[in-house]
Enzyme design. Structure first.
Site, short mmCIF file in Angstrom:
data_model
loop_
_atom_site.label_atom_id
_atom_site.label_comp_id
_atom_site.label_asym_id
_atom_site.label_seq_id
_atom_site.Cartn_x
_atom_site.Cartn_y
_atom_site.Cartn_z
N LYS A 84 -34.58 23.66 12.46
CA LYS A 84 -35.67 24.63 12.53
C LYS A 84 -35.67 25.28 13.90
CE LYS A 84 -40.38 24.32 10.77
NZ LYS A 84 -41.50 23.40 10.80
C1 E4P Z 1 -43.98 24.25 8.73
O1 E4P Z 1 -42.81 24.50 8.67
C2 E4P Z 1 -44.88 24.74 9.80
O2 E4P Z 1 -44.49 24.23 11.03
C3 E4P Z 1 -46.30 24.35 9.46
O3 E4P Z 1 -46.55 24.70 8.11
C4 E4P Z 1 -47.33 24.98 10.38
O4 E4P Z 1 -48.61 24.71 9.88
P1 E4P Z 1 -49.96 24.88 10.75
O5 E4P Z 1 -50.18 26.33 10.98
O6 E4P Z 1 -51.02 24.27 9.89
O7 E4P Z 1 -49.74 24.12 12.03
#
Ligand code: E4P
Length: 221
Positions: A84
């Site tokens: 990622k």
């Molecule tokens: C997933 O890949 C993201 O990092 C995550 O959904 C972010 O979510 P949040 O905005 O609730 O922190």
């Protein structure tokens, strides 16, 4: 639509895997910070032992070399690791290099269709627009999903739109209706999707009626 779990919590992952509907897992540094007792690498390996679907492991370096070195190390942990990488100039360069090396990437922190378009062109396998955080600032997160899903399909990019930052079950329905290939959900949203007051009430009612009928039959015998 595929559904991923957005967590680093092993018990949550085991639970949804047992339900037979888990397609993959996304983690990030904030989710890892909620766990204790293991390194990020140990947690990732354990998750990859539970699901054979893509498991996203996020880099924290901000420079290209740092991202590449963290990502290459993650990719060695298991065959289903997806690195990622945040949307940035450095992130685009790192994603292009990972693509050349055959390492799959998930471009994170996408807030516009244009950012998603750039990530698709850089060869990211997964494009993660954050719908909840867009909604939080009084804009329409789902519009980004709609636009990006259409762009990806129109130009036949080899990327999938992954709706992230999901806050409630309605986000999941909207993501599906707007053509998102994947949504990643907190465990709580998975549970909210399962339950409905009328379903829960119906289960109690059927059980009570069955017991009544059973007792009546036993009294006659
Ligand atoms: C997933 O890949 C993201 O990092 C995550 O959904 C972010 O979510 P949040 O905005 O609730 O922190």
């Amino acid at each position: 639509m595929k559904i991923f779990l957005d967590t680093a919590d092993i018990e949550e992952i085991r639970t949804v895997a047992r339900w037979g509907i888990l397609d993959g897992v996304t983690t990030n540094p904030s989710l890892f910070a909620k766990t204790s007792g293991s390194t990020y690498e140990e947690v990732l390996k354990e998750i990859c032992g539970i699901t054979s679907g893509p498991v996203s492991a996020e880099v924290v370096a901000e420079d290209v070399e740092g991202m590449l070195s963290e990502g290459r190390a993650f990719a060695k942990l298991a065959p289903n690791i997806v690195v990622k990488v945040p949307m940035s100039e450095e992130g685009l360069e790192a994603m292009s290099t990972f693509a050349d090396e055959g390492i799959k990437t998930n471009c994170t922190l996408i807030f516009t269709a244009n950012q998603g378009l750039l990530a698709a062109k850089a060869g990211a396998s997964l494009l993660s627009p954050f719908v909840g955080r867009v909604d939080d600032i009084n804009e329409d997160g789902m519009q980004v999903i709609r636009e990006l899903a259409e762009i990806v399909r129109f130009f036949e990019y080899d990327s999938e739109v992954l709706t992230a930052s999901v806050r409630h079950p309605r986000h999941v329905t909207e993501a599906a209706l707007n053509g998102s290939h994947i949504a990643t959900l907190p465990f709580k949203v998975f549970q909210q999707m399962v339950h409905h007051p009328l379903t829960d009430k119906g289960i109690v009612q059927f059980k009570a009626d069955w017991q009544k009928a059973h007792e009546a039959a036993a009294a006659k015998a």
